[in-house]
Design an enzyme around this catalytic site. Structure first.
Site, PDB file in Angstrom:
ATOM      1  N   ASP A 447     -21.671  -0.386 -37.584  1.00 27.47           N
ATOM      2  CA  ASP A 447     -21.520  -1.546 -36.702  1.00 27.47           C
ATOM      3  C   ASP A 447     -21.939  -2.834 -37.427  1.00 27.47           C
ATOM      4  O   ASP A 447     -22.552  -2.809 -38.517  1.00 27.47           O
ATOM      5  CB  ASP A 447     -22.384  -1.323 -35.451  1.00 27.47           C
ATOM      6  CG  ASP A 447     -21.747  -1.891 -34.189  1.00 27.47           C
ATOM      7  OD1 ASP A 447     -20.922  -2.808 -34.312  1.00 27.47           O
ATOM      8  OD2 ASP A 447     -22.105  -1.430 -33.089  1.00 27.47           O
ATOM      9  N   ASP A 513     -14.367  -3.287 -28.162  1.00 24.85           N
ATOM     10  CA  ASP A 513     -15.304  -2.718 -27.193  1.00 24.85           C
ATOM     11  C   ASP A 513     -14.677  -2.613 -25.812  1.00 24.85           C
ATOM     12  O   ASP A 513     -15.238  -1.984 -24.918  1.00 24.85           O
ATOM     13  CB  ASP A 513     -16.567  -3.593 -27.095  1.00 24.85           C
ATOM     14  CG  ASP A 513     -17.635  -3.132 -28.069  1.00 24.85           C
ATOM     15  OD1 ASP A 513     -17.420  -2.119 -28.757  1.00 24.85           O
ATOM     16  OD2 ASP A 513     -18.690  -3.798 -28.151  1.00 24.85           O
TER      17      ASP A 513
HETATM   18  C1  DGJ Z   1     -21.128  -2.571 -30.397  1.00 28.87           C
HETATM   19  C2  DGJ Z   1     -20.158  -1.446 -30.545  1.00 28.87           C
HETATM   20  O1  DGJ Z   1     -18.850  -1.905 -30.628  1.00 28.87           O
HETATM   21  C3  DGJ Z   1     -20.364  -0.467 -29.410  1.00 28.87           C
HETATM   22  O2  DGJ Z   1     -19.394   0.545 -29.443  1.00 28.87           O
HETATM   23  C4  DGJ Z   1     -21.747   0.101 -29.526  1.00 28.87           C
HETATM   24  O3  DGJ Z   1     -21.841   0.842 -30.704  1.00 28.87           O
HETATM   25  C5  DGJ Z   1     -22.775  -1.027 -29.503  1.00 28.87           C
HETATM   26  N1  DGJ Z   1     -22.467  -2.055 -30.462  1.00 28.87           N
HETATM   27  C6  DGJ Z   1     -24.150  -0.483 -29.772  1.00 28.87           C
HETATM   28  O4  DGJ Z   1     -25.082  -1.446 -29.903  1.00 28.87           O
END
Ligand code: DGJ
Length: 710
Positions: A447, A513
């Site tokens: 991430d 997301d």
């Molecule tokens: C952002 C990501 O895109 C999510 O899928 C998740 O992993 C969160 N961060 C976790 O903090």
């Protein structure tokens, strides 16, 4: 290649690039597009002569021809390909060609400017997919430093290009298309976020008015780079129109010492009769790589939207059991497993398993997951540091910053300077230690949840985004070398680090997301301009979307996620029997078709009705296809009318079968569609040009069609 002429004709994969060596100081691309056939030296000379720029009243006496690096010293009055200076002097380079070598599909040109003391190397290649790539390298041949301000690849556009398409976006709605008239002037998309960003465009495309997915001549560029960059389309009063792409530097970021070189990221350029054609070339190029994921893309369960930070072994074990039951093949433990990470305000940087939450380490969960026959994956965000962490407290000088002040925080985070050797060594050691302690971890979800601002190094005081991108690439490669078979996902809040640079070092991207399927239709369609489905994470959410608040049937959530690397992001530990049966059915459908989805040609149908979305994947041999028609909103028309299915073989006959009759809303008091009751057989030409009557659907429902040649 024609040695008898000063014109070079590169041909490969249905693309011609014709380059003149004589009419500008540097090689000039006089044509890029559809294959022109085997042209003789005389034909090529004629083509160049017939397209020389013309002198006009009020203009310069020697009009400049657009070259691979347009320079003011040749009379060029558009944006130059290179800018920089030597202590404020030597602002206008005059590079001239010194050496050229070429094959039937590649060309390397060397040029020098003894006065400005610069050397240039340009590498062009047309691959077997018909994609043109170009890389520029500039070297400081002087004995004092040279400040490079800009170096970009420049590619000509045909006069027919009068409309621009690019994408913008934001968190939860990445890759929103926007179109503009391509008039005189410059349309420029800058990314200054230290990662490409949610709003960055994957392609800057220019084409004929109203070009679509199926038709219209269109050319586009992409920059294979995961940091700041600039893409532009420019048109001059002379009619010269071109695309430019290059890295975007902060002042002083690229200061070349005597003898030092800067190599620009590779620019990937494609053209097509419609965007389907343009994208297919890029997908074919990617699929030909040695490092392209070749194994069946495992059905994934990601724990994030199921449990968020609630890391409870019993709950996660039940989720694993349920995942195995529905056919999941990879189980990914998301954010929250490491020291001090009870929410998103603390812990980033302290990459040790949290002993309070995981008193016996991760083994109890990992062992269960692997015993159930699934692979285990783990979330990390290695470039990020919470100020509330031991790492930030003990190494404040490892944080990117400018002029002694820390940047404005994003998600309560600062950013680690991976170009600092000690910071790099720490992160490598931590990740390596975890992967060594738990050798069955086969996947990292990597991430990167904030945009960078004021990203400078405490050692040099200079901007360090360029160096951090290179350090990241090295780190990813090093981890993969130490742990063979390890796959890595580029996540970045979903969609904020999507580019072909990161995809050289990772195996898929987390697309967004937002997993609301209606939003995903657009996000996946435009991400797919560059990224093929096997590299694009697409998850089935719970009934209620956490990012839009909307509710959708499982058929819509699953049918849209078929177009990607499928996963689940939903607490499935307590499914009803009906949900379990239906979900299992969709996963079986994915597994039965993933080879097709991940090797076939992606197509989108152009349709006048904005409520209609028809997309499909056609097998490479065009013997079969899967199409999905989604009614994204209520249509003005009732029924929606004819749907045309592009991409099949005109001369073959195909049987079209509706796969999911029960979940479409069909039979809602309407007269049933004749061909939905029984499969229909027609020719590929009929499907492409006339189409079939679209079934009546509830809005926000979809119909899946299985198409096979007879
Ligand atoms: C952002 C990501 O895109 C999510 O899928 C998740 O992993 C969160 N961060 C976790 O903090």
């Amino acid at each position: 290649m024609h040695h008898d002429s000063t014109v070079i004709h590169l041909r490969n994969g249905g693309t011609s690039v014709i380059i003149d060596l004589a009419s500008a100081a540097l090689p000039a691309i006089v044509y890029w597009g559809e294959d022109q056939g085997d042209l003789s030296g005389d034909d090529l000379d004629g083509l160049v002569l017939g397209s020389l720029p013309q002198r006009v009243s009020g203009g310069l006496d020697r009009p400049a021809r657009l070259s691979v690096l347009p320079q003011e010293s040749t009379g060029w009055q558009g944006t130059p390909g290179l800018s920089g200076s030597r202590n404020g002097l030597f602002f206008s380079p005059a590079l001239t060609l010194t050496e050229i070598s070429s094959t039937s599909s590649t060309l390397t040109a060397h040029a020098t400017d003894p006065v400005s003391r610069l050397a240039l190397r340009a590498d062009l290649a047309v691959d077997s997919a018909g994609v043109l790539s170009q890389t520029l390298t500039v070297t400081n041949t002087g004995d004092d430093h040279y400040d490079l301000d800009d170096l970009c690849v420049t590619l000509p556009l045909p006069a027919s290009a009068t409309e621009i398409l690019d994408t913008t976006g934001r968190h939860l709605r990445e890759r929103t298309p926007q179109r503009h008239a391509f008039t005189i002037g410059r349309h420029q998309r800058d990314s200054r976020k230290g990662r490409p960003g949610a709003d960055s465009t994957l392609l800057l495309a220019a084409g004929t008015p109203g070009f679509g997915f199926e038709t219209g001549l269109v050319h586009a560029v992409h920059l294979a780079w995961s940091g700041n960059h600039r893409l532009a389309a420019e048109k001059l009063v002379t009619g010269s129109a071109f695309l430019q792409a290059g890295e975007l530097f902060a002042p002083g970021e690229i200061r070349l010492a005597p003898g030092a070189s800067y190599s620009a990221p590779t620019v990937i350029a494609s053209w097509g009769d419609g965007l389907n054609d343009l994208s297919a070339r890029i997908h074919t190029r990617l699929r030909a790589r040695d490092n392209h994921p070749a194994s069946a893309r495992p059905v994934t369960l990601n724990t994030w939207e199921a449990v968020y930070f609630d890391h409870d072994l019993d709950r996660l074990t039940q989720l694993a059991d349920a995942a195995a039951r529905v056919g999941v093949e990879r189980y990914v433990l998301d954010d929250g497993w490491f020291r001090g990470r009870r929410d998103d305000t603390a812990g980033l940087g302290d990459w040790y398993v949290d002993g309070d939450v995981w008193p016996d380490g991760l083994s109890p969960l990992i062992d269960r997951v692997t015993a159930l026959g699934m692979q285990f994956g783990l979330w990390v965000e290695p470039e990020m540091v919470n100020p509330d962490s031991d790492l930030a407290r003990s190494h404040p000088d490892w944080l990117l910053q400018a002029a002694g002040r820390l940047p404005v925080e994003g998600r309560q985070q600062q950013v680690l300077d991976l170009s600092h050797p000690d910071a790099y060594a720490y992160i490598l050691e931590r990740l390596d230690a975890i992967l060594t302690e738990y050798p069955t971890i086969g996947y990292l979800k990597w991430d990167h949840n904030r945009d960078l601002v004021e990203a400078g190094s405490t050692r040099s005081g200079a901007a360090a985004i360029h160096d951090n991108v290179l350090a990241l690439y090295t780190l990813l490669d090093e981890l993969k070398a130490r742990h063979p078979g390890l796959e890595i996902e580029s996540c970045a809040s979903g969609g904020a680090r999507v580019d072909l640079g990161i995809l050289e070092h990772t195996d898929r991207i987390w697309t967004s997301d937002c997993i609301d399927p209606i939003e995903r239709l657009t996000i996946q369609k435009y991400t797919g301009l560059v990224v093929p489905y096997e590299l694009m994470g697409a998850h089935i959410s719970g009934p209620h979307s956490h990012s839009t608040g909307r509710r959708h049937d499982l058929s819509l959530r699953a049918g849209v996620a078929l177009f990607g690397h499928l996963g689940i992001e939903w607490d499935i530990a307590a499914l009803t029997d009906d949900e379990y049966t239906e979900l299992t059915g969709w996963i079986e459908l994915y597994k039965a078709n993933r080879a097709l989805f991940h090797t076939g040609t992606s197509v989108h149908a152009d349709h006048a009705d904005p409520a209609v979305d028809l997309r499909g994947v056609v097998a490479a041999d065009r013997a079969s296809a899967v199409f999905v028609f989604t009614l994204a909103s209520a249509s003005t028309f009732y029924p929606v009318g004819m749907l045309r299915f592009p991409g099949l073989d005109d001369d073959r006959r195909y049987t079209v079968r509706l796969v999911n009759r029960d979940s479409t809303g069909l039979g809602n008091g309407q007269s049933p569609l004749a061909w939905a009751e029984e499969p229909v057989t027609v020719t590929g030409r009929t499907l492409r040009t006339i189409g079939l009557q679209g079934p009546v659907l509830f809005p926000e429902h979809l119909a899946v069609f299985d198409i096979t040649s007879v």
